[in-house]
Scaffold this motif. Structure first.
Motif, PDB file in Angstrom:
ATOM      1  N   TYR A 293       0.824  -1.210   0.000  1.00 13.94           N
ATOM      2  CA  TYR A 293       0.000   0.000   0.000  1.00 13.94           C
ATOM      3  C   TYR A 293       0.865   1.270   0.000  1.00 13.94           C
ATOM      4  O   TYR A 293       1.876   1.344   0.705  1.00 13.94           O
ATOM      5  CB  TYR A 293      -0.919   0.023   1.227  1.00 13.94           C
ATOM      6  CG  TYR A 293      -1.942  -1.094   1.230  1.00 13.94           C
ATOM      7  CD1 TYR A 293      -3.122  -0.978   0.524  1.00 13.94           C
ATOM      8  CD2 TYR A 293      -1.696  -2.281   1.918  1.00 13.94           C
ATOM      9  CE1 TYR A 293      -4.055  -2.009   0.503  1.00 13.94           C
ATOM     10  CE2 TYR A 293      -2.619  -3.315   1.910  1.00 13.94           C
ATOM     11  CZ  TYR A 293      -3.799  -3.175   1.200  1.00 13.94           C
ATOM     12  OH  TYR A 293      -4.715  -4.196   1.176  1.00 13.94           O
TER      13      TYR A 293
ATOM     14  N   GLY B 297      -2.010  12.823  -9.407  1.00 11.92           N
ATOM     15  CA  GLY B 297      -3.438  12.632  -9.551  1.00 11.92           C
ATOM     16  C   GLY B 297      -4.222  13.576  -8.664  1.00 11.92           C
ATOM     17  O   GLY B 297      -3.703  14.163  -7.703  1.00 11.92           O
TER      18      GLY B 297
ATOM     19  N   ASN C 148      -6.475  12.838  -6.501  1.00  6.54           N
ATOM     20  CA  ASN C 148      -6.598  12.364  -5.129  1.00  6.54           C
ATOM     21  C   ASN C 148      -5.402  12.776  -4.291  1.00  6.54           C
ATOM     22  O   ASN C 148      -5.534  13.069  -3.098  1.00  6.54           O
ATOM     23  CB  ASN C 148      -6.761  10.843  -5.090  1.00  6.54           C
ATOM     24  CG  ASN C 148      -7.145  10.342  -3.720  1.00  6.54           C
ATOM     25  OD1 ASN C 148      -8.089  10.852  -3.114  1.00  6.54           O
ATOM     26  ND2 ASN C 148      -6.414   9.367  -3.202  1.00  6.54           N
TER      27      ASN C 148
ATOM     28  N   ASP D 176      -3.090   5.135  -7.883  1.00  5.64           N
ATOM     29  CA  ASP D 176      -3.915   4.872  -9.064  1.00  5.64           C
ATOM     30  C   ASP D 176      -3.297   5.476 -10.311  1.00  5.64           C
ATOM     31  O   ASP D 176      -3.218   4.823 -11.364  1.00  5.64           O
ATOM     32  CB  ASP D 176      -5.329   5.422  -8.845  1.00  5.64           C
ATOM     33  CG  ASP D 176      -6.226   5.164 -10.053  1.00  5.64           C
ATOM     34  OD1 ASP D 176      -6.423   3.989 -10.398  1.00  5.64           O
ATOM     35  OD2 ASP D 176      -6.717   6.143 -10.649  1.00  5.64           O
TER      36      ASP D 176
ATOM     37  N   ARG E  45      -0.107   3.653 -11.323  1.00  4.09           N
ATOM     38  CA  ARG E  45      -0.458   2.369 -11.938  1.00  4.09           C
ATOM     39  C   ARG E  45      -0.890   2.573 -13.392  1.00  4.09           C
ATOM     40  O   ARG E  45      -0.546   1.777 -14.271  1.00  4.09           O
ATOM     41  CB  ARG E  45      -1.563   1.698 -11.130  1.00  4.09           C
ATOM     42  CG  ARG E  45      -1.911   0.288 -11.565  1.00  4.09           C
ATOM     43  CD  ARG E  45      -2.739  -0.434 -10.520  1.00  4.09           C
ATOM     44  NE  ARG E  45      -3.969   0.271 -10.180  1.00  4.09           N
ATOM     45  CZ  ARG E  45      -4.191   0.873  -9.011  1.00  4.09           C
ATOM     46  NH1 ARG E  45      -3.290   0.860  -8.054  1.00  4.09           N
ATOM     47  NH2 ARG E  45      -5.342   1.486  -8.786  1.00  4.09           N
ATOM     48  N   GLN E  46      -1.633   3.645 -13.670  1.00 12.63           N
ATOM     49  CA  GLN E  46      -2.060   3.920 -15.041  1.00 12.63           C
ATOM     50  C   GLN E  46      -0.860   4.171 -15.957  1.00 12.63           C
ATOM     51  O   GLN E  46      -0.805   3.654 -17.079  1.00 12.63           O
ATOM     52  CB  GLN E  46      -2.986   5.134 -15.066  1.00 12.63           C
ATOM     53  CG  GLN E  46      -4.358   4.908 -14.459  1.00 12.63           C
ATOM     54  CD  GLN E  46      -5.211   6.161 -14.544  1.00 12.63           C
ATOM     55  OE1 GLN E  46      -5.349   6.772 -15.593  1.00 12.63           O
ATOM     56  NE2 GLN E  46      -5.759   6.572 -13.414  1.00 12.63           N
TER      57      GLN E  46
ATOM     58  N   SER F  40      -4.648   2.333  -0.443  1.00 13.78           N
ATOM     59  CA  SER F  40      -4.386   2.465  -1.874  1.00 13.78           C
ATOM     60  C   SER F  40      -3.201   1.595  -2.261  1.00 13.78           C
ATOM     61  O   SER F  40      -2.093   1.783  -1.764  1.00 13.78           O
ATOM     62  CB  SER F  40      -4.089   3.932  -2.219  1.00 13.78           C
ATOM     63  OG  SER F  40      -3.696   4.068  -3.567  1.00 13.78           O
ATOM     64  N   ARG F  41      -3.450   0.638  -3.167  1.00 15.12           N
ATOM     65  CA  ARG F  41      -2.392  -0.263  -3.616  1.00 15.12           C
ATOM     66  C   ARG F  41      -1.796   0.231  -4.933  1.00 15.12           C
ATOM     67  O   ARG F  41      -2.484   0.824  -5.751  1.00 15.12           O
ATOM     68  CB  ARG F  41      -2.929  -1.679  -3.783  1.00 15.12           C
ATOM     69  CG  ARG F  41      -3.313  -2.341  -2.465  1.00 15.12           C
ATOM     70  CD  ARG F  41      -3.833  -3.747  -2.677  1.00 15.12           C
ATOM     71  NE  ARG F  41      -2.818  -4.631  -3.211  1.00 15.12           N
ATOM     72  CZ  ARG F  41      -1.944  -5.311  -2.464  1.00 15.12           C
ATOM     73  NH1 ARG F  41      -1.968  -5.203  -1.142  1.00 15.12           N
ATOM     74  NH2 ARG F  41      -1.050  -6.104  -3.019  1.00 15.12           N
TER      75      ARG F  41
ATOM     76  N   ASP G  64      -1.842  -3.546  -7.908  1.00 14.19           N
ATOM     77  CA  ASP G  64      -2.932  -4.516  -7.815  1.00 14.19           C
ATOM     78  C   ASP G  64      -3.406  -5.034  -9.157  1.00 14.19           C
ATOM     79  O   ASP G  64      -3.478  -6.228  -9.376  1.00 14.19           O
ATOM     80  CB  ASP G  64      -4.117  -3.883  -7.072  1.00 14.19           C
ATOM     81  CG  ASP G  64      -4.488  -4.695  -5.848  1.00 14.19           C
ATOM     82  OD1 ASP G  64      -3.702  -5.568  -5.483  1.00 14.19           O
ATOM     83  OD2 ASP G  64      -5.561  -4.454  -5.290  1.00 14.19           O
TER      84      ASP G  64
END
Length: 220
Positions: free
Chosen positions: A16, A76, A78, A156, A159-160, A183-184, A187
Motif C-alpha cells: 500500500y 493525480g 486524489n 492509481d 499504476r495507469q 491504496s495499492r 494490484d
C-alpha cells in the motif's frame, strides 16, 4: 540525454502507498504517515523543505537523486486533494503543501474538473489537465525543458502510467509496515505486460530502496 518519467514512491510491505480511511486529518490514511518515517529525519529532506539539521544515512543519496534534474511534476487529483474530489467549488483549495510548495516547478494535476492554473510562491504553478495521462505527460515534458518529470502519485495514477508503458523508472521505498488496507500500487495492471530490470537495491534504516528500469520493445 532524453527526459525520463520517474516515479519514486514509499510502499508498505503489504503493497500500500496510502492507508485506509483517508481524510483531511489523515490525507495518507490511517497509518500512512509511517511510510515516510525514513525520509523525514534526513538532513537532505529538511533542507529541501526549508528546515535545518537532520541525519545522513544510506537513504540520503537516494533522496538527493530523487529530486535532482527535475523540471516538472505529475500527480493525480486524489493526491492533490481535497479528499473526495469533485468540482473545485470556491477555488480556495491549493493542495496540501501550503503557500510555498516544495516542488519549485510546474506540476500537472490529472482531474475530471477543469480549472485555471494556480501560481504559488517559490516557482510552483499547478496546471489542471482533463484530457488524460498522455496529454498530461506531453505538457509536463514540454514544461520540463529537457529535464526529467517526476510522477508523485498517488497509487492509481502511477499504476495507469505503468500499465500504459509511459513510465521509464520506478523506485520503491519499501517500509517494514503492514497497513492492511488503503491504496495499492500494483494490484491490477489491466493485463499489461510490464517488464522491469532492477538497477539497484539499497538497504538503509527503516527502509529498502529498490530501483527499476521499465523495459520496452526489443529490450523486453
Amino acid at each position: 540525454m532524453m527526459s525520463k518519467l520517474r516515479c519514486h514512491i514509499s510502499i508498505s510491505l503489504d503493497g500500500y502507498v496510502a492507508g485506509p480511511n483517508q481524510s483531511e486529518q489523515n490525507p495518507l490514511g490511517v497509518g500512512g504517515d509511517r511510510l515516510h518515517d525514513w525520509v523525514a529525519p534526513l538532513a537532505a529532506f529538511r533542507e529541501a523543505h526549508g528546515g535545518q539539521g537532520g541525519e545522513v544515512t544510506a537513504s540520503s543519496r537516494v533522496f538527493e537523486e530523487s529530486i535532482a534534474n527535475l523540471g516538472a511534476g505529475l500527480m493525480g487529483r486524489n493526491m492533490f486533494g481535497p479528499i473526495g474530489g469533485g468540482p473545485w467549488g470556491d477555488g480556495e483549495w491549493k493542495g496540501w503543501w501550503g503557500d510555498e510548495p516544495p516542488f519549485h516547478y510546474p506540476v500537472f494535476v490529472l482531474t475530471r474538473h477543469s480549472r485555471e492554473p494556480v501560481e504559488m510562491r517559490g516557482g510552483t504553478t499547478y496546471h489542471f489537465v482533463t484530457d488524460g495521462i498522455e496529454s498530461a505527460l506531453d505538457q509536463a515534458m514540454k514544461a520540463a525543458g529537457g529535464k526529467d518529470v517526476m510522477l508523485w502519485g498517488g497509487g492509481d495514477v502511477a499504476r495507469q502510467y505503468l500499465a500504459a508503458g509511459l513510465l521509464d523508472e520506478l523506485e520503491l521505498h519499501v517500509v517494514p509496515v503492514l497497513l492492511g488496507g488503503g491504496s495499492r500500487l500494483l494490484d491490477d495492471l489491466g493485463g499489461a505486460d510490464v517488464r522491469l530490470e532492477q538497477i539497484r537495491a539499497v538497504e538503509a534504516p527503516d527502509v529498502t530502496h529498490l530501483k527499476y528500469r521499465i523495459l520496452r520493445g526489443a529490450s523486453a
